[in-house]
Design a protein around this motif. Structure first.
Motif, PDB file in Angstrom:
ATOM      1  N   ASP A 161      -9.098  37.034  11.872  1.00 28.37           N
ATOM      2  CA  ASP A 161      -9.986  38.106  10.496  1.00 28.37           C
ATOM      3  C   ASP A 161     -11.718  38.077  11.102  1.00 28.37           C
ATOM      4  O   ASP A 161     -11.833  38.570  11.226  1.00 28.37           O
ATOM      5  CB  ASP A 161      -9.612  36.923   9.676  1.00 28.37           C
ATOM      6  CG  ASP A 161      -8.642  36.948   8.992  1.00 28.37           C
ATOM      7  OD1 ASP A 161      -8.400  37.948   9.399  1.00 28.37           O
ATOM      8  OD2 ASP A 161      -8.502  36.484   7.879  1.00 28.37           O
ATOM      9  N   THR A 179     -12.121  38.078  14.055  1.00 25.40           N
ATOM     10  CA  THR A 179     -12.269  39.173  15.471  1.00 25.40           C
ATOM     11  C   THR A 179     -12.642  40.555  14.988  1.00 25.40           C
ATOM     12  O   THR A 179     -13.510  41.466  15.359  1.00 25.40           O
ATOM     13  CB  THR A 179     -11.293  39.438  16.185  1.00 25.40           C
ATOM     14  OG1 THR A 179     -10.837  38.216  16.997  1.00 25.40           O
ATOM     15  CG2 THR A 179     -11.096  40.567  17.429  1.00 25.40           C
ATOM     16  N   ARG A 180     -11.968  40.946  13.708  1.00 21.46           N
ATOM     17  CA  ARG A 180     -12.141  41.841  13.000  1.00 21.46           C
ATOM     18  C   ARG A 180     -13.490  41.823  12.413  1.00 21.46           C
ATOM     19  O   ARG A 180     -13.784  42.983  12.238  1.00 21.46           O
ATOM     20  CB  ARG A 180     -10.465  42.092  11.143  1.00 21.46           C
ATOM     21  CG  ARG A 180      -9.811  42.603  12.353  1.00 21.46           C
ATOM     22  CD  ARG A 180      -8.478  43.130  11.878  1.00 21.46           C
ATOM     23  NE  ARG A 180      -8.537  42.016  10.411  1.00 21.46           N
ATOM     24  CZ  ARG A 180      -7.096  40.626  10.757  1.00 21.46           C
ATOM     25  NH1 ARG A 180      -6.984  40.829  11.752  1.00 21.46           N
ATOM     26  NH2 ARG A 180      -7.038  39.903  10.069  1.00 21.46           N
ATOM     27  N   GLU A 182     -15.554  43.189  14.692  1.00 26.46           N
ATOM     28  CA  GLU A 182     -16.092  44.152  15.502  1.00 26.46           C
ATOM     29  C   GLU A 182     -16.262  45.264  14.665  1.00 26.46           C
ATOM     30  O   GLU A 182     -16.557  46.287  14.881  1.00 26.46           O
ATOM     31  CB  GLU A 182     -14.450  44.397  15.900  1.00 26.46           C
ATOM     32  CG  GLU A 182     -14.069  43.696  16.624  1.00 26.46           C
ATOM     33  CD  GLU A 182     -13.057  44.006  17.203  1.00 26.46           C
ATOM     34  OE1 GLU A 182     -11.565  44.448  16.576  1.00 26.46           O
ATOM     35  OE2 GLU A 182     -11.696  43.632  18.396  1.00 26.46           O
TER      36      GLU A 182
END
Length: 534
Positions: A472, A474-475, A478
């Motif tokens: 989560d 990482t998302r 990004e």
């Protein structure tokens, strides 16, 4: 160096900014041969420049600096009117690119054909670009006109510095240059505020139209108030050198804009830009050694003080712009402040820079020494950057704001002496090239500093958030997360992201401290050469 310093005398204390001008006759007008005909040094005016003339020169610097930041707050409104969201970044990038490319060329043109004419021409081009930007009907037109505006802006800063170096001796120019040091941070802070005000109260087009009356005043003051005899030369323009330098600057600017954000540092595009920049710079150095009238004369770097000053300008530009770019991230994401509030909380940083430059300009103008200021400035700036490591998620806003003061004072102690040293080290015939070189290196240093330290910031932020939230996280990193969107997330997620922002800022602080340490070490190489009084 020794022969040049032998005949110099220290001028008595200045009582006024322009005191004592015009008492020494004219500058040395001896010529030398460079394959065609050496340009004659610009003649010193018979009468001292008035305060309105100095104001006209400073207005050009305000225009160039302000227009680099004033458009940012108007961009959302511009996109809503013209469309072209996918080309949004080029409204800023086109201006910065052409400004950087044209700066050394304007400086050389001033050396060859007259600093006054070059300065007035650059203002005219800048104002034409401003009017056309206000009349733009689509995003493509706006980007093209911004590029034209940037070409003119490249001559504003270097033209003003060159004329100051022609009208005033280095011993007299300290106070005028200290005013420049005040205007730069003021414009950096005031740009976004002015852009927001004009957009809200009038229309986004007035962000560009407002340049016209200010530029017209500068044209009138300098055009009517400066009396300089333009040199008559028969010199060939260094087209090969100008082309290679343009290619190198374009590659470096695009690299700084795209690396670590639009494309990864290891991507073929970024590596290709780095290779193009390296090859173009290598070819440029070779061409400049043979050119009769090089864009950046290699003879400038035969003076050790000049070379040292350019190194300090490069690293100081990187440190200053990196700190000013990423400290607002902390204020907005961690302290939950608006963009305007975060800008205002950087006032101690800017006031420290402004105060240091005013004090140094006055003390050097009164006959004081200058060698110790960069040494002290490098130490203070490094200490101020390291002080930012004490920032945490629970640090109060006043404390976070106050911690930037030491960094600002240190950067101010580095910037002001480098301008004095640059002017004192260059002969009158090379004043434009010297000013252009320093401005260019500071600009490129700032761009690369933001790019490299921005990658450090992004990497540490992503690593911390991913470590705490897993996939989560990482998302989350990004996504295009704004402070408003962050407020809507659950408390644990907000805390993890704010911790990541703090870790990222600590990485920027360490990088800034390293740059300031380089400036500190290099400053010890400066020689105390008396400032010219002729």
């Amino acid at each position: 160096m020794g022969s040049r310093a032998a005949g110099r005398q220290v001028r008595p204390p200045l009582r006024r900014l322009t005191a004592g001008l015009g008492r020494g006759g004219t500058m040395d007008t001896s010529t030398g041969k460079t394959g065609t005909q050496e340009p004659r040094p610009q003649t010193r005016p018979a009468a001292p420049p008035s305060r309105p003339v100095i104001l006209g020169l400073l207005l050009g610097i305000v225009l160039a600096t302000l227009d680099g930041t004033v458009v940012g707050t108007a961009l959302p409104t511009i996109v809503g009117d013209l469309g072209g969201l996918d080309h949004l970044s080029w409204v800023l990038t086109a201006y910065l690119l052409t400004t950087a490319v044209s700066t050394p060329i304007w400086g050389k043109l001033g050396d060859l054909y007259g600093h006054k004419g070059s300065y007035l021409t650059s203002i005219t081009v800048f104002l034409a670009g401003s009017v056309l930007c206000g009349l733009a009907q689509d995003m493509g037109q706006l980007i093209a006109f911004r590029a034209l505006q940037g070409i003119g802006a490249g001559g504003l800063f270097v033209g003003a510095l060159s004329l100051i170096g022609t009208l005033l001796t280095p011993a007299e120019a300290g106070r005028a240059q200290s005013l420049i040091g005040v205007l730069l941070p003021a414009a950096l802070i005031g740009g976004p505020l002015a852009g927001g005000f004009l957009t809200d109260q009038l229309d986004w087009r007035w962000v560009f139209y407002v340049n016209v009356p200010v530029g017209a005043v500068a044209l009138a003051l300098v055009g009517l108030g400066v009396r300089l005899r333009a040199p008559r030369v028969r010199a060939r323009i260094d087209l090969a050198g100008a082309g290679l330098l343009t290619g190198a600057i374009l590659a470096l600017t695009l690299l700084a804009s795209w690396a670590g954000t639009t494309y990864p540092w290891s991507s073929p595009r970024i590596l290709g830009l780095a290779l193009v920049a390296a090859l173009a710079l290598a070819a440029f150095v070779r061409v400049e050694r043979r050119a009769p009238e090089p864009v950046i004369p290699p003879r400038l770097f035969h003076d050790r003080n000049f070379t040292v000053a350019q190194v300090i300008s490069f690293v100081t530009g990187a440190a200053m712009l990196a700190a000013a770019s990423y400290l607002p991230q902390y204020m907005q994401f961690v302290r939950d402040m608006s963009a305007t509030e975060s800008g205002l909380l950087l006032l101690p940083l800017m006031l420290g820079m402004m105060g240091a430059q005013l004090v140094i300009g006055r003390r050097v103008g009164d006959g004081g020494r200058y060698r110790g200021y960069p040494v002290v400035g490098g130490a203070l700036a490094a200490a101020g950057a390291l002080a930012l490591l004490t920032l945490g998620t629970d640090t109060s806003a006043p404390v976070a704001s106050g911690l930037t003061l030491v960094l600002g004072v240190g950067i101010g102690c580095l910037m002001q002496p480098t301008m004095l040293i640059t002017m004192n080290s260059a002969e009158p015939r090379d004043m434009g090239a010297a000013s252009g070189t320093q401005t260019l290196l500071r600009t490129i240093g700032g761009s690369l500093g933001v790019a490299v330290l921005g990658s450090v910031y992004t990497h540490r932020l992503a690593a911390t958030v991913t470590d705490r939230l897993g996939a989560d996280g990482t998302r989350l990193t990004e996504a295009e997360l704004t402070p408003e969107l962050l407020r809507e997330l659950p408390a644990p997620v907000r805390h993890a992201f704010r911790t990541g922002v703090v870790d990222g800022l600590h990485g920027v602080a360490l990088g800034t401290a390293a740059l300031c340490a380089v400036a500190f070490a290099v400053s010890w190489l400066i020689r105390e050469v008396p400032l010219r009084t002729r």
